[in-house]
Design a protein around this motif. Sequence first.
Motif, PDB file in Angstrom:
ATOM      1  N   ASN A 145       0.852  -1.190   0.000  1.00  0.00           N
ATOM      2  CA  ASN A 145       0.000   0.000   0.000  1.00  0.00           C
ATOM      3  C   ASN A 145       0.885   1.236   0.000  1.00  0.00           C
ATOM      4  OD1 ASN A 145      -1.947   1.945   0.316  1.00  0.00           O
ATOM      5  ND2 ASN A 145      -2.446   1.412   2.436  1.00  0.00           N
ATOM      6  N   LEU A 146       0.818   1.992  -1.083  1.00  0.00           N
ATOM      7  CA  LEU A 146       1.649   3.186  -1.201  1.00  0.00           C
ATOM      8  C   LEU A 146       1.224   4.304  -0.258  1.00  0.00           C
ATOM      9  CD1 LEU A 146       2.158   3.471  -5.065  1.00  0.00           C
ATOM     10  CD2 LEU A 146       3.741   2.582  -3.358  1.00  0.00           C
ATOM     11  N   ASP A 147       0.021   4.214   0.294  1.00  0.00           N
ATOM     12  CA  ASP A 147      -0.492   5.273   1.162  1.00  0.00           C
ATOM     13  C   ASP A 147      -0.299   4.964   2.643  1.00  0.00           C
ATOM     14  OD1 ASP A 147      -1.411   6.954  -0.900  1.00  0.00           O
ATOM     15  OD2 ASP A 147      -3.147   5.676  -1.200  1.00  0.00           O
ATOM     16  N   THR A 148       0.619   4.077   2.964  1.00  0.00           N
ATOM     17  CA  THR A 148       0.889   3.803   4.373  1.00  0.00           C
ATOM     18  C   THR A 148       1.430   5.059   5.051  1.00  0.00           C
ATOM     19  OG1 THR A 148       3.072   2.980   3.737  1.00  0.00           O
ATOM     20  CG2 THR A 148       1.331   1.356   4.055  1.00  0.00           C
ATOM     21  N   PRO A 149       1.121   5.265   6.329  1.00  0.00           N
ATOM     22  CA  PRO A 149       1.626   6.466   7.016  1.00  0.00           C
ATOM     23  C   PRO A 149       3.145   6.464   7.097  1.00  0.00           C
ATOM     24  CG  PRO A 149      -0.152   5.409   8.263  1.00  0.00           C
ATOM     25  CD  PRO A 149       0.220   4.455   7.182  1.00  0.00           C
TER      26      PRO A 149
END
Length: 447
Positions: free
Chosen positions: A204-208
Amino acid sequence: MTIGSNLSLRLAAILLVGFIALQILVVAVALPSSDDARRPYNLPRPEEAAAIAAALDRAPLRERAGLVDALEGGGYSVALSPARPAPERGSGTLRDVERRYDAAMPGRQVEVDGRRGRIGRLIGPTARPARFFAPIRIVIPLHQGGVLLFTNRPSNSALGYLRRRAVMGALGGLVLLVALMVAVRQTTRPLSQLSQGVRRFAGNLDTPDLPIAGPREVRALAAAFNDMKAQIRALMGERTRVLAAIAHDLRTYLTRLRLRAEYIDDVGHRSRAIADLDEMTALLNDTLLLADRDGAPPNEPERVGVADALAAIVGAHLELAEPVTLMHVPADLAIAATPLSLRRILDNLIANAVRHGNAVTVAAHARGTTVDIVVEDDGPGVPSAALAGLGTPFHRLDPSRDRETGGAGLGLAIVRALASRDRAEVLFAQAAGTGLRVTIRYPSAGN
């Protein structure tokens, strides 16, 4: 998990070995040691032993025990025995030392014996802690009966002091060791968080972003990873935007060509041209879907009843008269998945199986904390050496460019991409006969 594979365990092992080595060094330094040639093996000097024996001879018998107790407390022990003790097992007479004590106490028939094993030969007459395992003893007969014994082991009071000192040292060392292990754990924890963040980022590229914590080097590493993640996310987004712009323009031209193809007079040429345009449109849509799998944030998986979902998907294919059979699925079986992704995955797998086989079966069963959905056909199958390459974009076993046979090689790649967004695993294997078995392993949603 071994010591070599875990940084915390490795550092803890190094600290433990260092602690043990330190304790051994403390013991070696703290225990009595003497290099005085006049006091062999840390025993009393011959003249000292003679003076003690003479004092005991002059003392009344009832006072001898108290006098011996008063003499205790040094690096050797003093004792009285009513008779000459038998030599210890493995001991031998030390003639050179015995002659020195005989010369200081003529007429007493002094005996000096001790263990002269390998340890004794190695350390020689010098007093060392290892001499505890090879003790030397002096036997001095007294004129009024009994014998006086000197042994080069510390007295009871000295041993008590050494025990207390050893206990305090061990407790202090253990406290220090625990504090160091906690410090090591706190130091290596950001590294564990970094590795977990890398694994999450792979799916997931949108991980924090990772928290900037820990030592300076670890903070710098976490900051560098966050910068790299931002750049990769920007590049993936730019790639998707470029492909979307290209697709928009291509769709415009494909639509125009589709309309113009209707004006082709020859029926055969017209049908082939329309088929080619439809194939180009499908290929374009598949490529965009594959490119967008990392650019868009993944949908949150939800609880999906496997029995109802498979019945609806297989039912749609049965309406098209496709040879698909749904095996019995338990009614309480549920997975964590995205419904639209699940439908697209199974549609692709069933279409691929129907294209290459005459009969397709779909089944599902629980497997511990996961649920396996299996699509199997009776087609020609795939060579074992080629199974690892399935699911790679544009990888085709059939060299043909016809979508009805070889296709563009994106169907299984889309299956793998959609499954990974739902945290599912895709497994390819040979079927029981000659066909191909594809297993989608989803996390179970429980009850």
